[in-house]
Structures are given as C-alpha cells and as structure tokens.
Design an enzyme around this catalytic site. Structure first.
Site, short mmCIF file in Angstrom:
data_model
loop_
_atom_site.label_atom_id
_atom_site.label_comp_id
_atom_site.label_asym_id
_atom_site.label_seq_id
_atom_site.Cartn_x
_atom_site.Cartn_y
_atom_site.Cartn_z
N GLU A 1 -2.71 7.81 1.12
CA GLU A 1 -1.33 8.54 0.84
C GLU A 1 -0.62 9.29 1.99
OE1 GLU A 1 -1.56 9.03 -3.97
OE2 GLU A 1 -3.06 9.93 -2.78
N ARG B 1 2.12 6.94 -4.42
CA ARG B 1 1.46 7.32 -3.09
C ARG B 1 1.70 8.84 -3.04
NH1 ARG B 1 1.37 2.57 0.94
NH2 ARG B 1 -0.83 2.78 1.98
N CYS B 2 1.15 9.47 -4.11
CA CYS B 2 1.89 10.98 -4.35
C CYS B 2 0.79 12.02 -4.11
CB CYS B 2 2.43 10.86 -5.62
SG CYS B 2 1.14 10.76 -6.95
N GLN C 1 -5.56 0.90 -12.40
CA GLN C 1 -6.03 1.42 -11.40
C GLN C 1 -7.44 2.24 -11.82
OE1 GLN C 1 -2.08 2.44 -9.52
NE2 GLN C 1 -3.24 3.65 -8.56
N1 MCN Z 1 -10.36 4.31 5.00
C1 MCN Z 1 -11.25 4.44 6.12
N2 MCN Z 1 -11.43 5.63 6.75
C2 MCN Z 1 -11.13 6.58 6.22
C3 MCN Z 1 -10.35 6.83 4.93
C4 MCN Z 1 -10.12 5.44 4.47
O1 MCN Z 1 -11.48 3.34 6.55
N3 MCN Z 1 -11.67 7.93 6.71
C5 MCN Z 1 -10.31 3.19 4.16
C6 MCN Z 1 -10.89 3.04 2.97
O2 MCN Z 1 -12.38 2.55 3.08
C7 MCN Z 1 -9.85 2.19 2.21
C8 MCN Z 1 -8.59 2.71 2.39
O3 MCN Z 1 -8.91 3.00 3.71
O4 MCN Z 1 -10.36 0.78 2.34
C9 MCN Z 1 -8.00 3.70 1.65
O5 MCN Z 1 -8.81 4.57 1.34
P1 MCN Z 1 -8.58 6.30 0.58
O6 MCN Z 1 -7.65 6.70 1.34
O7 MCN Z 1 -9.75 6.55 0.00
O8 MCN Z 1 -7.54 5.44 -0.67
P2 MCN Z 1 -7.91 4.83 -1.96
O9 MCN Z 1 -8.77 3.67 -1.56
O10 MCN Z 1 -8.49 5.92 -3.05
O11 MCN Z 1 -6.74 4.11 -2.36
C10 MCN Z 1 -5.65 4.77 -3.09
C11 MCN Z 1 -4.11 5.07 -2.38
C12 MCN Z 1 -3.09 5.41 -3.06
S1 MCN Z 1 -3.54 6.72 -4.35
C13 MCN Z 1 -2.24 4.78 -3.12
S2 MCN Z 1 -0.76 5.12 -4.02
C14 MCN Z 1 -2.08 3.57 -2.62
C15 MCN Z 1 -2.97 3.40 -1.04
O12 MCN Z 1 -4.12 3.96 -1.55
N4 MCN Z 1 -1.77 2.33 -3.11
C16 MCN Z 1 -2.12 1.19 -2.53
N5 MCN Z 1 -2.65 2.44 -0.43
C17 MCN Z 1 -2.32 1.17 -0.86
N6 MCN Z 1 -2.33 0.08 -0.22
C18 MCN Z 1 -2.24 -1.11 -0.71
N7 MCN Z 1 -2.22 -2.17 -0.03
N8 MCN Z 1 -1.89 -1.09 -2.20
C19 MCN Z 1 -1.61 -0.01 -3.04
O13 MCN Z 1 -1.31 -0.08 -4.19
CU1 CUM Z 2 -0.12 9.05 -6.84
S1 CUM Z 2 0.28 7.18 -6.37
MO1 CUM Z 2 -1.73 6.68 -5.94
O1 CUM Z 2 -2.46 8.30 -6.55
O2 CUM Z 2 -2.33 5.95 -7.21
#
Ligand code: MCN
Ligand code: CUM
Length: 806
Positions: free
Chosen positions: A760, A384-385, A237
């Site tokens: 998350e 997802r913490c 990651q």
């Molecule tokens: N997004 C959006 N508009 C927003 C916020 C987000 O369209 N206002 C979209 C983003 O562009 C992105 C997705 O939603 O495509 C998730 O964005 P974001 O909330 O920024 O999270 P991350 O991309 O940093 O993803 C990490 C988060 C975490 S920490 C875990 S744990 C988790 C999760 O994402 N693991 C996942 N969702 C998951 N989904 C899948 N399919 N697989 C994982 O391992």
């Molecule tokens: Cu804490 S689970 Mo996500 O932060 O990758």
C-alpha cells in the site's frame, strides 16, 4: 573436489530465494487465460441471483410486490426482508460493530441499496425479473453533505438506532452520529498552538473514491442438504473470517462450512467485508438446495460496495519561525455512509489514523474523529489504505506544504528539519506508536539527489519569470512527500477482528523427495504470494523455490488466518513462514547430526544443507535430510518433516519512502501533465525486487487516479453521478506517467527476516506527492489549498482564482 559440482553461487542461485527477482509462478496460468475465478465456476443445477436496488437515496418502502417477477418463467425465488426476517438475516453485523440491512425492510438509506434478491435459471432471466419487482417508495429528505449530518433539523437516518445514545465506540452526540474517537494530549497541543510563532489551519479533504478492482465481487454458495454442508466460493480477501461469520450467522457448525477463495482479479480492500450478495446467495442455496451464483456488475460495484476515504480533516500545525514543528491538531469529520461498514481492527474506529504525525518528530499532537451517517453507500476502509494511513499521510504531507508556504521555506528543507533522526529509533510518536526502524534523512537526500532537486527549483524559478513575461502559460510544480506507513496488523494485544486476534499462520510440509507444500491464512489477489512465500522458504530451508507449492484461500486446508489486507501478509504471514521453516530446520539439523554421526552443535548451515564445522566435505543436503525424515530418524524422534506457526507480531512494521513529482499545469485549460515521478521505497529486507517494483507501479497508478481525477460523487438528491467508468476516472496506459523507482533497505528489527510490507505504500505516499505538485505549481500565488481531485476543472478554477485568466 569434483570440478563439475556447482559453486556456492550456483547453489544459491538455484534456490531463487529472497532477494531474487524470480518470475511470478502464477502468471503462467494468468497470461494464458487459465486462471480460475469465481465466475469460471459452473456447477450442475446452478441458479443465478440479481438484486432489485433502490433508485432513491432515502425513502420509506411502502410496498413490495414480487408477484409478476415470481411468475416469470425461470424464476425460482424472490427474497425480500420479509423472507430473511424469520431466519434473523434481514440485518447482519459489520466489522465496525454496526449492523447493516441485508435487504432493506422499512427504509432505503442509499441509492442502489439492496431491496430484493431474485433467483433464476440464468443471469438474463434474473435481470428481467428484477425489472418486474414493483416497489412503492415515499421519498424522504436526504443528508449528503457530512457537515450537515448533525444539524438540529437533519432527518433521522438510522431509525433502527433511534434513542441509542451509545454506539460501538462510545457516546453518540446526535441521531446521525456514529462515534467520536480521540487520541493524544489535547492540553499540550493547545498550549503548543497558543505559543506558536507561526501556525496554519486548513481543511484538507480526501474525497470519496472507490477501489474498483478489475473483477467485481462475486460468490457461489452451495448447500449440500444431504451432508448438511455449505461451500462458498467467493472473492474473499479473508476466507477464514468469512467462514466464522457464516457459522455465527447461519448456525451451521464451522467444520461444515467450506470457504474457498479461488483466483482473485484484484481486491484492493474491496473484498474484505461481507456483502448482502453473499448472505442472499447462501440463504437462497439453503432454501432451494442448489448452488447459487451472484456476480456484481460494474455499476453495482462502484455504487454499492465498500468505498474509500471521505475524510474531512481540519488540520492545525504550530511551528517556530525557523520551521520547527511544535504541535499538530486534527479534527476529522468521517462520512461513513448509511452503515458503518469499515473494515478496521475492532478497537480502531478510525483505523491507524493516529499515524498522522507522519515522519516528523512532533512533540505534541491531538486527534479527534467524528464519524457520521449520510445517505451514501457504506464501507470506509478499502483501496490500498492501510487502515486510514492514506488519509493520515495526505493530511500531514499537505499540511507540511501549507506550512512551508506560510514560512516561505522550501518544503523539502522543512521536511529535513523535522524528520525523525536515525538515532531516535525505535521512536515513540506523540500519538502512541513505536516506529521500529528508519533512516529518513538518507532516503530524503537520495531522492533529492536523484531528481536534481535544486536544479528543478531553479528551473521552476525561471519558468515563473517567463510566465510573468508572457512567454509561457505553463506553471511548473514540484511535489515532495515523505511518508511513514504502518503495516502488519497486528499485535493481537490491540488488534482483532470480531474478537479474533490478528495473528497469521503458515503450515509447511516437506515431502520425502524434498518437495514442499506450504499453506497460509492469507490470500493473494494479484500480489504474487505463490512466488514470494516460496522464496522465503527457499532461503530458509535451502530447497529450490520451484519445488515449493504455495496454497492459500481454502479454509479446509489452510491453518486459520486473518487474510490479506493492510499490507499485512509480509509482516505477519511472511514472519509465520520464516518461523515455521525454522522449526523444520531445527528438526532437520537433528536428523543431519544423526546421519553424519556428529553432535548437533558440530553442524553449521550452508545454503542448502548442513555441513560439519571444519570438515566442509561432510554434508547432508536438505533433500537427503527430507528422505531420511521418512525412514531414518534419530531414536525417539517422530517421523515426518513439517511445522506450523501462528505468528503474533510484537509490533507493526513501519515502511517509509520519499516521493517527488514534477508536473506542468496549463493555466488556460487546467490540464496537468506529470513530467516526472520518482519513488524511493524502504520496505526493509526485499523478498522479490521485481514484485516490489510491480506493487509500486500499481499503487502509484492508483494514486495518480485518485489525486488527478477519481471521485464518487453524489448530487443533492443522493443520486450517484459517477457510477460508470465513463464518469469515474480510471487511468489507462495512455494517461499514466512513467515511474522511476528506487529504494533503501532498513530492516525491521523485530521481524524474523527484517521485511516490512509494501503493497500500500505507493498509494500512501503517491497521492500527497501528486497533490503537492499541483498545489506547488500555484505556490508563488496568493491562493489557498486546492482540494483533490486535481482534474482539469478544479485546476482551471484555481488558475482563475489566482487571477491568471484575462
Ligand atoms: N514483498 C517483498 N518484499 C517486501 C515486502 C513485500 O517482496 N519487503 C512482496 C510480497 O512478498 C508480496 C507483495 O510484495 O508478494 C506484497 O506484499 P505485502 O506488502 O505484504 O502486501 P500483501 O501481500 O498483504 O498485499 C496487500 C496489499 C493491499 S492491502 C492492497 S489493498 C493491494 C496491494 O497489496 N491490493 C492489490 N497490492 C495489490 N496488488 C495487486 N496486484 N492486486 C491487489 O488487489
Ligand atoms: Cu485498505 S485496502 Mo488493502 O488493506 O486490502
């Protein structure tokens, strides 16, 4: 005007920019089985590694005899701690400031701990050889219950820390104590509790669970001895962090290490940390000079890699008779297992647990967290913490319901009374956070209207009467949760990993034809980054998303970034993407002015290019500007059209949501049917509504799994009894409820596009909504807080305790 030219709406639609439910570009390869995962990688001469693991939870290693294994045809090497010691790799640092045994030397500290690493010509020979390694153990007393870890007669678990009174986060009170972390105003909180008209105190436990991604953890390490270069492909990651750690541990200079995270089949936090499998594969490849692959099996994944939660939260709330909350005090006992391998930002041993005041205006609060060692697998932050926000939201949302029951008040009413009001934002919480924006009452009322909340309560009242009359054996529960998330770690002023500030990055290059490649320091594991980052650039630069390639996960090409976890990609890298695009746009404007022979200030942006103010037919599209950037730039300007941004967010973002769950519990079997689940999320500006919905569906399904059945359980000898999907609840489409999703939009004021994270949120808000629903089914009965998971057994027991069984 030519009437075949596209309308503004058509030009806008062609971009598939922000706000568009653009289909996921990566899915073209995923749904055809054409993804490229670590295990798809096949290199000439590649060998396979497999671990000898401890059957004991706590035992002294008297002897390891590898001779029979080494003699098996096809076995190339067997590593034990003895082989790792000379290169100082028998121990490795954890992200939490602790150290972890790569291979156990003197002692094993949890069941399935890595003891030896066998390297063989194929996976089957390796597995056979594992069986031939003879290890003599002398078993030792175990610590499984974290509440007994600091007893005076508790066995010493970490002999390597013997006599150390200082840990990575201050004083240690006991040989099995890791740290104490305190925050808030204890005096003011105690005063509020002493003066309270009503108070509650409850032990709220969040059980140990595991993220269990579909693809387990894996890597291929390949040392090229001629060039002195190491390439590691892995389920990472955070690839850049892995490269830096590998450089620091191996002594190979960082530019000679190439870390590549190819497609990843789900991470959920499980793939943030560094595991012994990576270190052993790297060492093996350095020694043997050939590539080595290591792929975990499911049992290894469930029992030995990063678990999540295991937080035991003694929670007190103080309130007035009419339901104004005046204070919150929480003591957490945190079970970290054998090593503190939590993947938190360095200065936050309990993550962002101090978001525990939640969505409420609570004047006084105090939190104290004690981390302890037990004979369980290490880890701590995963699944997802959002760095312990799941635990914090569960804690406050359960506590609010417990208080509502004591006050005989409706739990939604109690929430409305205490929610932070719109005019209080930016809101400074008693535990130190500055919430950026929110409109909580609007969201809460929208949720209550959507489900017909008062009607549901009326139905529940009638059902309880019918139960009393013996007409039904079902108890109806309504679970409300209002959560505030904190994502976007983080401001480098208080967030770092191993000393590296938690900025993130994006580099964008516009090619002569107006096509784009953008590279980022984050890494999608299923979140759809290839789709959504392209949408940000599309809107910012007026270039169709289809002409934009997004590349992540290659440390050679991507600018340095801290990776994807803590829902930080949108808050941090999404911002970097927008800022990098704006740098390009600023240069493009100069080129357009030069081409149109006007002053820069005479131009205005219009969807996909610049036009002269007042002369809308005089335009230069971004495509034309891109071409000019390579042949006709203003005098003195450098050619090319590219930019990079390293974004250091000024603050976290604070998404929020209102979730309502309706369930029916069968008093005789304990079986709980989720009748309805409504989830309203506010993540500020929405980049891709369809992807957001997918994130919410996935997160709610995981929340359902956690709340209703998941638990990594140990027996009294430290034996893991939930090491397979036969025993560890993994919801399928059959059990999973139908999700109703909804939203409000409250942009983040400090984020360039106003977006907050969402990945998350559904897990943060989902778990308390389920748990509150099951507890609420018993709301009219004289029975205390029911601990998760709400499997049939626990719920049946609650019905029995409530006197519902004859
Ligand atoms: N997004 C959006 N508009 C927003 C916020 C987000 O369209 N206002 C979209 C983003 O562009 C992105 C997705 O939603 O495509 C998730 O964005 P974001 O909330 O920024 O999270 P991350 O991309 O940093 O993803 C990490 C988060 C975490 S920490 C875990 S744990 C988790 C999760 O994402 N693991 C996942 N969702 C998951 N989904 C899948 N399919 N697989 C994982 O391992
Ligand atoms: Cu804490 S689970 Mo996500 O932060 O990758």
């Amino acid at each position: 005007m030519n009437d075949t030219s596209p309308t503004r709406a058509e030009r806008e639609a062609r971009l598939e920019g922000m706000g568009c439910s653009r289909r996921r570009t990566e899915d073209a390869r995923f749904i055809q089985g054409k993804g490229n995962y670590v295990d798809d990688l096949k290199l000439p001469g590649m060998l396979f590694g497999d671990f000898v693991r401890s059957p004991y939870a706590h035992a002294r290693i008297k002897k390891i005899d590898v001779s029979k294994a080494a003699a098996l045809p096809g076995v190339k090497a067997v590593l034990t701690a003895n082989e790792l010691k000379p290169v100082k790799l028998d121990w490795m640092p954890t992200l939490a400031g602790d150290v972890q045994a790569v291979l156990a030397g003197d002692k094993v500290l949890f069941q399935n701990q890595e003891v030896a690493f066998v390297i063989a010509e194929d996976r089957y020979i390796a597995a056979d050889a594992v069986e031939l390694v003879e290890v003599e153990y002398e078993d030792l007393p175990v610590v499984i219950d974290p509440f007994k870890a600091m007893d005076q007669n508790a066995p010493v678990l970490r002999e390597d820390l013997k006599g150390k009174t200082e840990g990575a986060h201050g004083k240690r009170k006991h040989w099995n104590h890791i740290f104490n972390w305190e925050i808030g105003d204890q005096g003011a909180t105690d005063a509020a509790l002493n003066a309270a008209e009503v108070k509650i105190k409850e032990l709220i436990s969040y059980q140990r669970v595991h993220p269990s991604p579909l693809e387990t953890c894996a890597c291929v390490a390949s040392m090229d001895k001629v060039r002195g270069e190491l390439t590691v492909w892995g389920t990472f990651q955070a690839p850049h962090v892995v490269r830096t750690v590998a450089a620091l541990l191996s002594g190979i200079t960082e530019q000679k290490i190439h870390v590549i995270a190819p497609d990843i089949g789900g991470g959920f936090g499980n793939k943030v940390g560094v595991y012994p499998g990576y270190v052993c594969s790297i060492v093996g490849s350095i020694v043997l000079g050939v590539p080595i692959k290591w792929v975990e099996d499911r049992i290894e994944n469930l029992t030995a890699t990063a678990f999540a939660r295991d937080y035991h939260m003694t929670t007190e709330l103080a309130a007035t008779k009419d339901g104004r909350i005046t204070g919150l005090k929480v003591h957490v006992l945190a079970d970290h297992g054998a090593f503190d391998a939590c993947a938190d930002p360095s200065k936050w041993p309990a993550g962002f647990f101090n978001i525990v005041t939640g969505s409420y205006d609570i004047p006084a609060a105090y939190v104290s967290v004690d981390g302890v060692y037990t004979n369980k697998a290490p880890g701590g932050v995963a699944y997802r913490c959002s760095f312990r926000v799941t635990e914090a939201a569960y804690c406050i949302e359960r506590a609010i319901d417990v208080l509502a029951k004591k006050l005989k008040m409706d739990p939604a009413e109690l929430r409305l009374k205490n929610l932070i009001r719109a005019e209080q934002f930016p809101y400074k919480s008693a535990l130190g956070w500055e919430y950026d924006s929110g409109n909580y009452h609007v969201a809460m009322r929208k949720a209550m209207d959507a489900v017909g909340y008062s009607k549901l309560r009326e139905e529940q009242r009638q059902k309880r009467e019918a139960f009393k009359r013996g007409e039904t054996r079902e108890l109806m529960g309504i679970g409300v949760a209002f959560f505030t998330e904190i994502v976007g770690a983080g401001p480098t002023k208080n967030c770092d990993i191993l000393g590296i500030g938690m900025f993130d990055s994006c580099e964008i290059r516009v090619h002569p034809t107006g096509a784009v490649i953008a590279r980022l320091g984050t890494k999608s594991q299923g979140q759809g980054h290839e789709t959504t980052y392209g949408q940000i650039i599309a809107t910012e630069l007026g270039i169709p998303a289809d002409s934009i390639n997004i590349e992540e996960g290659n440390t050679d090409t991507a600018p340095y970034g801290l990776g994807t976890y803590g829902s930080r990609s949108t808050p941090v890298s999404g911002a970097a993407t927008a800022v990098a695009a704006r740098k390009i746009k600023a240069k493009a404007q100069k080129i357009a002015a030069h081409l149109l022979e006007v002053a820069e200030g005479d131009l205005e942006w219009d969807i996909d290019g610049f036009r002269v103010k007042g002369l809308p037919e005089r335009t230069k599209s971004m495509k034309e500007i891109a071409w000019a950037a390579y042949n006709n730039v203003p005098p003195g300007m450098e050619h090319g059209l590219e930019a990079v941004n390293y974004y250091d967010p000024p603050n976290m973002t604070f998404p929020f949501g209102a979730y309502i769950c309706v369930c029916d519990v069968d008093a005789d079997t304990g079986y709980t049917k989720i009748r309805r689940f409504y989830a309203l999320d506010d993540c500020g500006t929405r980049i891709n509504p369809m992807i957001i919905e997918g994130q919410v569906h996935g997160g709610l399904t995981e929340a359902f799994g956690i709340a209703m059945g998941q638990e990594i359980k140990y027996d009294e000898t430290g034996n893991v009894v939930t090491g397979t999907f036969m025993d560890y609840f993994m919801p399928t489409a059959v059990e999973t409820p139908v999700w109703e999703t909804d939203f409000t939009v409250t942009p983040s004021p400090h984020h360039p596009i106003g977006a907050k994270g969402v990945g998350e949120s559904p897990n943060v808000g989902g778990v308390p909504a389920f748990s509150n629903a099951v507890n609420d089914a018993f709301g009219h009965l004289d029975i205390g807080h029911i601990q998760m998971p709400h499997d049939g057994w626990r719920t049946w027991l609650a019905a029995k305790q409530a006197g519902l069984h004859k």
